[in-house]
Design an enzyme around this catalytic site. Sequence first.
Site, mmCIF file in Angstrom:
data_model
loop_
_atom_site.group_PDB
_atom_site.id
_atom_site.type_symbol
_atom_site.label_atom_id
_atom_site.label_comp_id
_atom_site.label_asym_id
_atom_site.label_seq_id
_atom_site.Cartn_x
_atom_site.Cartn_y
_atom_site.Cartn_z
ATOM 1 N N ASP A 161 0.825 -1.207 0.000
ATOM 2 C CA ASP A 161 0.000 0.000 0.000
ATOM 3 C C ASP A 161 0.864 1.264 0.000
ATOM 4 O O ASP A 161 2.096 1.194 -0.007
ATOM 5 C CB ASP A 161 -0.960 -0.037 1.195
ATOM 6 C CG ASP A 161 -2.356 0.464 0.848
ATOM 7 O OD1 ASP A 161 -2.478 1.325 -0.035
ATOM 8 O OD2 ASP A 161 -3.334 -0.022 1.472
ATOM 9 N N TRP A 195 -3.143 3.114 -5.837
ATOM 10 C CA TRP A 195 -4.458 3.738 -6.011
ATOM 11 C C TRP A 195 -4.619 4.454 -7.356
ATOM 12 O O TRP A 195 -5.608 5.155 -7.568
ATOM 13 C CB TRP A 195 -4.803 4.726 -4.882
ATOM 14 C CG TRP A 195 -4.349 4.342 -3.531
ATOM 15 C CD1 TRP A 195 -4.441 3.107 -2.943
ATOM 16 C CD2 TRP A 195 -3.702 5.182 -2.566
ATOM 17 N NE1 TRP A 195 -3.901 3.118 -1.687
ATOM 18 C CE2 TRP A 195 -3.436 4.381 -1.421
ATOM 19 C CE3 TRP A 195 -3.326 6.520 -2.553
ATOM 20 C CZ2 TRP A 195 -2.803 4.885 -0.283
ATOM 21 C CZ3 TRP A 195 -2.707 7.021 -1.417
ATOM 22 C CH2 TRP A 195 -2.450 6.213 -0.306
ATOM 23 N N ASP A 197 -2.898 6.945 -8.559
ATOM 24 C CA ASP A 197 -2.638 8.390 -8.517
ATOM 25 C C ASP A 197 -1.652 8.856 -9.588
ATOM 26 O O ASP A 197 -1.872 9.858 -10.260
ATOM 27 C CB ASP A 197 -2.117 8.793 -7.132
ATOM 28 C CG ASP A 197 -3.201 8.753 -6.070
ATOM 29 O OD1 ASP A 197 -4.378 8.527 -6.437
ATOM 30 O OD2 ASP A 197 -2.886 8.935 -4.881
ATOM 31 N N ASP A 216 -10.128 3.016 -3.600
ATOM 32 C CA ASP A 216 -10.788 1.866 -2.977
ATOM 33 C C ASP A 216 -12.216 1.700 -3.489
ATOM 34 O O ASP A 216 -12.949 2.670 -3.670
ATOM 35 C CB ASP A 216 -10.823 2.028 -1.458
ATOM 36 C CG ASP A 216 -9.456 1.834 -0.826
ATOM 37 O OD1 ASP A 216 -8.505 1.490 -1.557
ATOM 38 O OD2 ASP A 216 -9.344 2.042 0.393
#
Length: 394
Positions: A161, A195, A197, A216
């Site tokens: 993560d 994620w 980005d 998410d």
Amino acid sequence: MGKRSCCAVALAMVMVMGLASLTLATSRRSMLSNGLGLTPPMGWNSWNHFGCDIDEKMIKETADALVSTGLSKLGYVYVNIDDCWGDISRDEKGNLVPKKSTFPSGMKALADYVHSKGLKLGIYADAGYFTCSKRMPGSLGFEEQDAKTFASWGIDYLKYDNCHNDGSKPTERYPVMTRALMKTSRPIFFSLCEWGDLHPAEWGAPLGNSWRTTGDISDTWESIMSRADQNEIYAKYARPGGWNDPDMLEVGNGGMTKDEYIVHFSLWAISKAPLLLGCDIRNMTKEIMDIVGNKEVIAVNQDSYGVQASKVREDDEIWAAPLSGYRVALVLVNRGSVRTSVTARWEDVGLPPKSVVEARDLWEHKTLERQFVGNLTATLNPHSCKMYVLKPIG
């Protein structure tokens, strides 16, 4: 120098630069030539349903359920523990430590149990100072030590993560863990959870086996459709060994209708996304089992050709991907609130316009009686889909 000569020189320079880029990409790809992820990974992850409420008893029961339900034989082999499995502090040697109150036997014993079932164990870490829950230390600055720890436990999958980091770019932090995993000599599937980005689809292939393209997911129609849309943008980057990841499946968590869950599973399958169940598989209903256990839909996801679907028309929502054996996978979606008809035309889905085609309905498990030339039309209820495999026969 004449205009034509200038153009020729410019073209030659572009070709040389292209070859250099390809060579660089090839050499970078070898950074993680672990031989894993030749098809999208399948299994289960704890986060969507359980969050931080996890322990070794539940993980063992989940492993047992993957076997007893027959899901493991369909390819669901990863048992992935997400955040909150460890103590807030490292031990005196700087090692990550499983939480004694919830994982008293330790991760090595748990991995041995999962392996004894013919399954693989996955774990979670973070490229920052803490994990996203802030209940565990991150791996920033401890990459080699943590990779060695994971390998010594027998870990097969690492979800990495991006929370609570030092402000540096993930393109600087993630390669450190890639190299650390390589040094262990243990094949560990590396899932980059950045994620989306900084568009990891564009740089993730040299570093990992999958990369998150979205934020998410949640158990709503709007969430799954927006994640599918965001993921589709990067379709050209997916290939055997490296997959776009629109986040884990919500099928079975209770927030959507049966038809909506079928759309969810169909789009993840045709998009070559990881099929990681996110529900409590110890208590699945037959309806949910019929969705996630659909062998024909799974076969599309696991097809050796490894090409992610794209939306070939925006006005009528049509997703298509080539399959091995000169076939085409097709999903027609109605994301609207009224019943409607959707037509897929051969020229849009990659078939010769005059081809005679046999259509297999993957949710009805039947080959349609009539043959189709030029197009196929389906009438769809709101928030539903049809999924076909098209096979030219003349």
